[in-house]
Design an enzyme around this catalytic site. Structure first.
Site, short mmCIF file in Angstrom:
data_model
loop_
_atom_site.label_atom_id
_atom_site.label_comp_id
_atom_site.label_asym_id
_atom_site.label_seq_id
_atom_site.Cartn_x
_atom_site.Cartn_y
_atom_site.Cartn_z
CB VAL A 24 -30.44 0.01 124.42
CG1 VAL A 24 -29.73 1.14 125.15
CG2 VAL A 24 -30.81 -1.09 125.41
CE LYS A 51 -26.58 -6.78 130.03
NZ LYS A 51 -27.78 -6.02 129.71
CB VAL A 110 -24.38 -2.14 136.58
CG1 VAL A 110 -24.90 -2.83 137.86
CG2 VAL A 110 -23.09 -2.79 136.12
N GLY A 153 -29.70 -0.76 134.69
CA GLY A 153 -30.57 0.05 133.82
C GLY A 153 -30.53 1.51 134.21
CD GLU A 178 -32.36 -9.92 125.13
OE1 GLU A 178 -32.22 -10.04 123.91
OE2 GLU A 178 -32.06 -8.90 125.76
CG ASP A 202 -27.80 -9.49 132.53
OD1 ASP A 202 -27.38 -8.87 131.55
OD2 ASP A 202 -28.43 -8.95 133.47
CE LYS A 236 -27.27 -6.16 134.09
NZ LYS A 236 -28.70 -6.48 134.09
N1 HSE Z 1 -31.58 -8.58 130.31
C1 HSE Z 1 -31.24 -7.61 131.28
C2 HSE Z 1 -32.20 -7.69 132.48
C3 HSE Z 1 -31.33 -6.25 130.65
O1 HSE Z 1 -33.24 -8.35 132.35
O2 HSE Z 1 -31.90 -7.15 133.54
C4 HSE Z 1 -30.73 -5.14 131.46
O3 HSE Z 1 -29.38 -5.33 131.71
#
Ligand code: HSE
Length: 409
Positions: free
Chosen positions: A12, A100, A127, A129, A185, A196, A200
């Protein structure tokens, strides 16, 4: 000219620097002045980078530099990121972030510091992208009482589920593919276990309902248990499997959870595939408003971060109002009382299922039978809450998978 520091030169951070340079003229026009990156802080060295002179490993240099008015925190996590954010705000600098986890855990505290210091803490990129969602919720829908928010909030898991559906890959193969493409990742735990998405939906709920919805209080289930059979059975029944974050206001309480769902082929979420995200917000005046776009990735995320930088530049002497009050654990309602139809995959017999569940829809009614699944059958129940479901399953019906069906949306 306004000078900024970028903390973290990962996916990012490098995207932010790249967008600031690539769209320099347009950004100058929109911000009303030039934005220059004065420092990039990272513990890694980037000897080949054309921005080499900007690199520093000293946060103190950034904090003590009065020329730096905006700090961009894209380190991620809650250790250095939290410390540097607190210090930057305390030093009277606005902070912009895509983090986030930090916003979901510490947003309330950080926004309070920002308010005290008369600066901004902005997190549009945390939240969805590239999707504009925080600002529309805070500004464009501010005349509404928000009843419900739900959606696909994680790009990596949506990519995996789409790949399983389209190519017939199993979960592990689809995850490997997502990693190869740079979506997942190397440690994909937060994505695939739903954390994740949970962070959000907590951020959106906190804004919409005005009290901090804490991730630890939100029941969260990821996608590891989803098999290719589930995807195929869902398809035969006219559904897709999607990981959803959901939240609704119930009186003065909030019902929020994260879980895989079956969404109807007719649902607006059904066509949201790959790394795309989509969020539906239900306002009592606006009705349902859908926000959709690239939910992850270097430039899409950088697009939202840079928009916040521009907003911070334009409001360098005026606070953007955004915030919520501290929440409590008891404001959350247990989702087990929420009713829905359920998708169940089981090795129990059809007769047994019909005896206990009554009227159900079997997947084989649609695809000509799934006796080739080693005796497994799948079906959709009537609308019942989770307690009732558990009671029915306790009568010797083992659920190999069980997912809610998203209602008539
Ligand atoms: N790892 C998160 C996703 C990145 O795949 O949505 C963006 O928040």
């Amino acid at each position: 000219m306004i000078k900024v520091a970028v903390l973290g030169y990962g996916v990012v951070g490098s995207g932010v620097v790249s967008v600031l340079l690539r769209n320099k003229d347009r950004i100058r026009q929109n911000a009303g002045q030039e934005i220059e990156v004065k420092y990039i802080l990272d513990i890694k060295k980037f000897p080949e980078s054309s921005h080499k002179p900007l690199f520093t490993d000293s946060f103190d240099t950034i904090r003590n530099d009065p020329e730096i008015k905006i700090v961009v925190e894209v380190i991620g996590g809650t250790k250095a990121a939290l410390d540097y954010t607190r210090q930057s705000l305390e030093a009277g600098k606005s902070v912009v972030t895509s983090n986030k986890e930090l916003v979901a855990l510490y947003g309330n505290e950080l926004m309070n510091i920002a308010a005290e210091k008369g600066v901004n803490y902005l997190f549009e990129a945390s939240v969805g992208g590239a999707i504009p969602i925080i600002r529309p919720l805070v500004q464009c829908m501010t005349a509404n009482i928000i009843g419900e928010i739900y959606g696909i909030l994680n790009g990596t898991t949506n990519y995996i589920l789409t790949d399983m559906e389209k190519s017939g890959s199993d979960f592990n193969a689809a995850l490997t593919e997502a990693q190869k493409k740079g979506y997942a990742e190397s440690d994909p735990t937060a994505d695939i276990e739903g954390h994740d998405t949970c962070r959000k939906i907590c951020i959106l709920s906190s804004i919409a309902f005005g009290s901090h919805v804490h991730p630890e209080h939100v029941q969260t289930e990821g996608i590891k248990g989803i098999t290719i059979k589930d995807i195929q059975n869902a398809k035969a029944l006219g559904y897709k499997v999607k990981l959803l974050g959901r939240s609704r206001s119930v009186g003065d309480k909030v019902l929020a959870f994260v879980a895989p769902h079956l969404v109807s082929d007719h649902s607006v979420l059904s066509g949201v595939d790959d790394v795309m995200n989509a969020v539906v917000i239900r306002g009592n005046a606006a009705g349902d408003v859908v926000f959709c776009g690239a939910g992850a990735g270097k430039l899409p995320t950088a697009s939202a971060v840079v928009a916040d930088i521009i907003d911070a530049v334009r409001h360098v002497h005026a606070r953007r109002w955004i915030g919520w009050s501290a929440g409590t654990a008891d404001m959350l309602i247990d989702p087990e009382f929420m009713e829905s139809a359920w998708y169940i995959r089981t090795d129990a017999t059809r007769d047994k299922v019909m005896r206990e569940f009554g009227s159900v829809i079997f997947a084989e009614n649609h695809n000509g039978g799934n006796a080739n699944d080693g005796g497994e059958i799948s079906f959709i129940s009537t609308v019942i809450n989770k307690r009732t479901l558990q009671d029915l399953l306790s009568r010797d019906i083992t659920a190999l998978s069980k997912f809610r069906i998203l209602g008539d949306y």
